[in-house]
Design an enzyme around this catalytic site. Sequence first.
Site, PDB file in Angstrom:
ATOM      1  N   LEU A 103       0.815  -1.218   0.000  1.00  0.00           N
ATOM      2  CA  LEU A 103       0.000   0.000   0.000  1.00  0.00           C
ATOM      3  C   LEU A 103       0.846   1.264   0.000  1.00  0.00           C
ATOM      4  O   LEU A 103       1.846   1.364   0.712  1.00  0.00           O
ATOM      5  CB  LEU A 103      -0.917  -0.005   1.225  1.00  0.00           C
TER       6      LEU A 103
ATOM      7  N   HIS B  53      -3.391   4.210  -2.380  1.00  0.00           N
ATOM      8  CA  HIS B  53      -4.357   3.308  -1.736  1.00  0.00           C
ATOM      9  C   HIS B  53      -4.989   3.990  -0.515  1.00  0.00           C
ATOM     10  O   HIS B  53      -6.179   3.847  -0.264  1.00  0.00           O
ATOM     11  CB  HIS B  53      -3.666   2.031  -1.231  1.00  0.00           C
TER      12      HIS B  53
ATOM     13  N   GLN C  73     -10.064  -0.896 -15.866  1.00  0.00           N
ATOM     14  CA  GLN C  73     -10.557  -1.785 -14.804  1.00  0.00           C
ATOM     15  C   GLN C  73     -11.786  -1.170 -14.130  1.00  0.00           C
ATOM     16  O   GLN C  73     -12.795  -1.847 -13.900  1.00  0.00           O
ATOM     17  CB  GLN C  73      -9.441  -2.012 -13.783  1.00  0.00           C
TER      18      GLN C  73
ATOM     19  N   SER D 276       2.071   3.838  -7.899  1.00  0.00           N
ATOM     20  CA  SER D 276       1.744   2.460  -8.260  1.00  0.00           C
ATOM     21  C   SER D 276       2.641   1.522  -7.460  1.00  0.00           C
ATOM     22  O   SER D 276       3.812   1.841  -7.213  1.00  0.00           O
ATOM     23  CB  SER D 276       2.018   2.244  -9.753  1.00  0.00           C
TER      24      SER D 276
HETATM   25  O1  PAF Z   1      -6.387  -2.951  -8.828  1.00  0.00           O
HETATM   26  C1  PAF Z   1      -6.029  -3.932  -8.136  1.00  0.00           C
HETATM   27  O2  PAF Z   1      -5.232  -3.821  -7.204  1.00  0.00           O
HETATM   28  C2  PAF Z   1      -6.596  -5.306  -8.472  1.00  0.00           C
HETATM   29  O3  PAF Z   1      -6.797  -5.450  -9.834  1.00  0.00           O
HETATM   30  C3  PAF Z   1      -7.868  -5.644  -7.689  1.00  0.00           C
HETATM   31  C4  PAF Z   1      -9.005  -4.704  -8.036  1.00  0.00           C
HETATM   32  C5  PAF Z   1      -7.591  -5.579  -6.188  1.00  0.00           C
HETATM   33  C6  PAF Z   1      -8.321  -7.072  -8.032  1.00  0.00           C
HETATM   34  O4  PAF Z   1      -7.348  -8.010  -7.708  1.00  0.00           O
END
Ligand code: PAF
Length: 279
Positions: free
Chosen positions: A29, A33, A150, A182
């Site tokens: 993290l 995050h 995503q 990231s």
């Molecule tokens: O973005 C991420 O960290 C991953 O793709 C997720 C959404 C936790 C799914 O494993």
Amino acid sequence: MKIISDIEELRDQLSGQLRTAFVPTMGNLHEGHLSLMRLAKRHGDPVVASIFVNRLQFGPNEDFDKYPRTFQADVDKLEKEGVYVLFAPTEKDMYPEPQEFRIQPPEDLGGTLEGKFRPGFFNGVCTVVLKLISCVQPRVAVFGKKDYQQLMIVRNMCRQLALPTQIIAAETRRADDGLALSSRNVYLTPQERAEAPMLFKVLNEVASEVRAGHLDIFKLEKHAVHKLKKRGWEPDYISIRRQFDLQPPMAGDLAKNTPLVVLAAAKLGSTRLIDNLEI
Ligand code: PAF
């Protein structure tokens, strides 16, 4: 903060909670995050985070084994953010038997951009996200715009499958020099780290050209790819798309000022970085 790995125990712990806000992660993290946790807190209570490095979304030649795992440091950070439950299943908890039922996103959304270069990726993401949502049963779940495609795919999945979870989008957090935060940035050597903000710089240049009325999309994309290649990058794509469906804009879209986004993926040394910018 309670740390739970077992799905039944998680359900017991969360039973009766109607306003749970959920942030799924793969750990390691960083500030990005943590900003998702803070946004989750504004949209619900309690906040539940998950850490699970999901094998299903990694290709055979990708970095599943070396993906950075920093569990104790992650726990400390989540404690400080006031997260109520950390769901941290083992692979056995999550996939006690081969995961044969899978979620396959539609080709137009899931087979382009990242889906083209990482076959199976969105199948793995959707499958685990649906399963995590089924375990946590949150009212809202927060996803970062850094993984723009995503976010779109998960949002469409939840809508089409009538899941009772609202997907909230969080802005990308960046270092002072513009590099999107990231977990994979830890792979960069010091020289690569110094070069890495160039990706966002190029995205900004493309966006400025579009805003200034330069609408030869193909030429802009080609020029941006060339610029990165000259500096030693290996771009997979730099692509201008419509925000609402991630398809290439048509002449009519450009005339109507349909909201666009420029998305990029490129390798710098052995690290693949992705980023995007809404136009
Ligand atoms: O973005 C991420 O960290 C991953 O793709 C997720 C959404 C936790 C799914 O494993």
